[in-house]
Design an enzyme around this catalytic site. Sequence first.
Site, short mmCIF file in Angstrom:
data_model
loop_
_atom_site.label_atom_id
_atom_site.label_comp_id
_atom_site.label_asym_id
_atom_site.label_seq_id
_atom_site.Cartn_x
_atom_site.Cartn_y
_atom_site.Cartn_z
CG ASP A 49 28.66 24.84 33.97
OD1 ASP A 49 28.87 23.79 33.35
OD2 ASP A 49 29.46 25.29 34.80
CG ASP B 194 21.10 11.39 35.77
OD1 ASP B 194 21.14 12.32 36.59
OD2 ASP B 194 20.71 11.52 34.60
CG HIS C 136 19.70 19.44 38.16
ND1 HIS C 136 19.18 18.17 38.31
CD2 HIS C 136 20.66 19.32 37.20
CE1 HIS C 136 19.82 17.33 37.51
NE2 HIS C 136 20.71 18.01 36.82
P1 ITT Z 1 27.92 20.80 27.80
O1 ITT Z 1 28.91 21.69 28.51
O2 ITT Z 1 28.30 20.49 26.39
O3 ITT Z 1 26.52 21.31 27.89
P2 ITT Z 1 28.60 18.88 29.88
O4 ITT Z 1 28.36 17.39 29.95
O5 ITT Z 1 30.01 19.38 29.96
O6 ITT Z 1 27.87 19.38 28.55
P3 ITT Z 1 28.02 20.42 32.30
O7 ITT Z 1 29.35 21.08 32.20
O8 ITT Z 1 26.84 21.27 32.57
O9 ITT Z 1 27.71 19.56 30.98
O10 ITT Z 1 27.98 19.31 33.41
C1 ITT Z 1 29.13 18.90 34.10
C2 ITT Z 1 28.99 17.46 34.49
O11 ITT Z 1 28.00 17.35 35.52
C3 ITT Z 1 28.54 16.50 33.39
O12 ITT Z 1 29.63 16.06 32.64
C4 ITT Z 1 27.92 15.38 34.20
O13 ITT Z 1 28.91 14.52 34.71
C5 ITT Z 1 27.32 16.14 35.37
N1 ITT Z 1 25.90 16.43 35.12
C6 ITT Z 1 25.36 17.56 34.57
N2 ITT Z 1 24.03 17.47 34.50
C7 ITT Z 1 23.70 16.26 35.02
C8 ITT Z 1 22.49 15.57 35.21
O14 ITT Z 1 21.32 16.10 34.86
N3 ITT Z 1 22.54 14.35 35.75
C9 ITT Z 1 23.71 13.79 36.12
N4 ITT Z 1 24.90 14.36 35.97
C10 ITT Z 1 24.90 15.59 35.41
#
Ligand code: ITT
Length: 193
Positions: free
Chosen positions: A68, A151, A176
Amino acid sequence: MEILFATNNAHKLAEVSAVLGDGYRLVTPRDCGVTGEIPETQPTLEGNALQKARYLHARTGRNCFADDTGLEVEALGGAPGVHSARYATDGHDFAANNRLLLRNLEGKTNRRARFRTVIALILNGEEHLFEGIVEGHIIPAERGAEGFGYDPLFVPEGGDKTFAEMDAAEKNAVSHRGRAMRKLAAYLHSIEK
Ligand code: ITT
């Protein structure tokens, strides 16, 4: 070793498999017959990562991990943080999230931000957490077409390209998620010796 990664995000899957390398076969929830949204209703990244991993472990009994991630912006008191996916709308609308972030930062001189990832691993029934952080800043307009989410707006410290102007290997080297994944990979290697 085969390991289940609790994500529905194809970009994350590509980043994570690049760090783990050939010794591991990553399988997805869909591969195991688990379809639909995996719940993430906790108030912290740690809580959500554990919730996603436990959800899949309970349904499949497999070794698995979940990540997450949140973008924490200093001038916004750490927002969007754990709400990063649903900042602007109920869904994962990256463009709307980016627009709202820029709007909320209008007129602010402090653009400092960081991405924080927490990975929860359940291995042989035991839970482990790994964290990865990258510091950087938010630029005033999107740049680049790689990656996903925030990003195009995030420039990591020490450079001037956004994550969306980097290929997956460049992003993984400083990101990260790359940092958290290298800790997880080192742990897996250490116990296999
Ligand atoms: P899963 O829960 O299915 O893994 P998700 O897209 O919901 O996918 P997260 O809850 O971890 O993933 O991430 C929350 C949000 O944070 C995601 O929708 C992106 O907008 C942002 N995010 C996460 N990782 C990122 C990254 O490496 N680069 C840019 N934005 C990111």
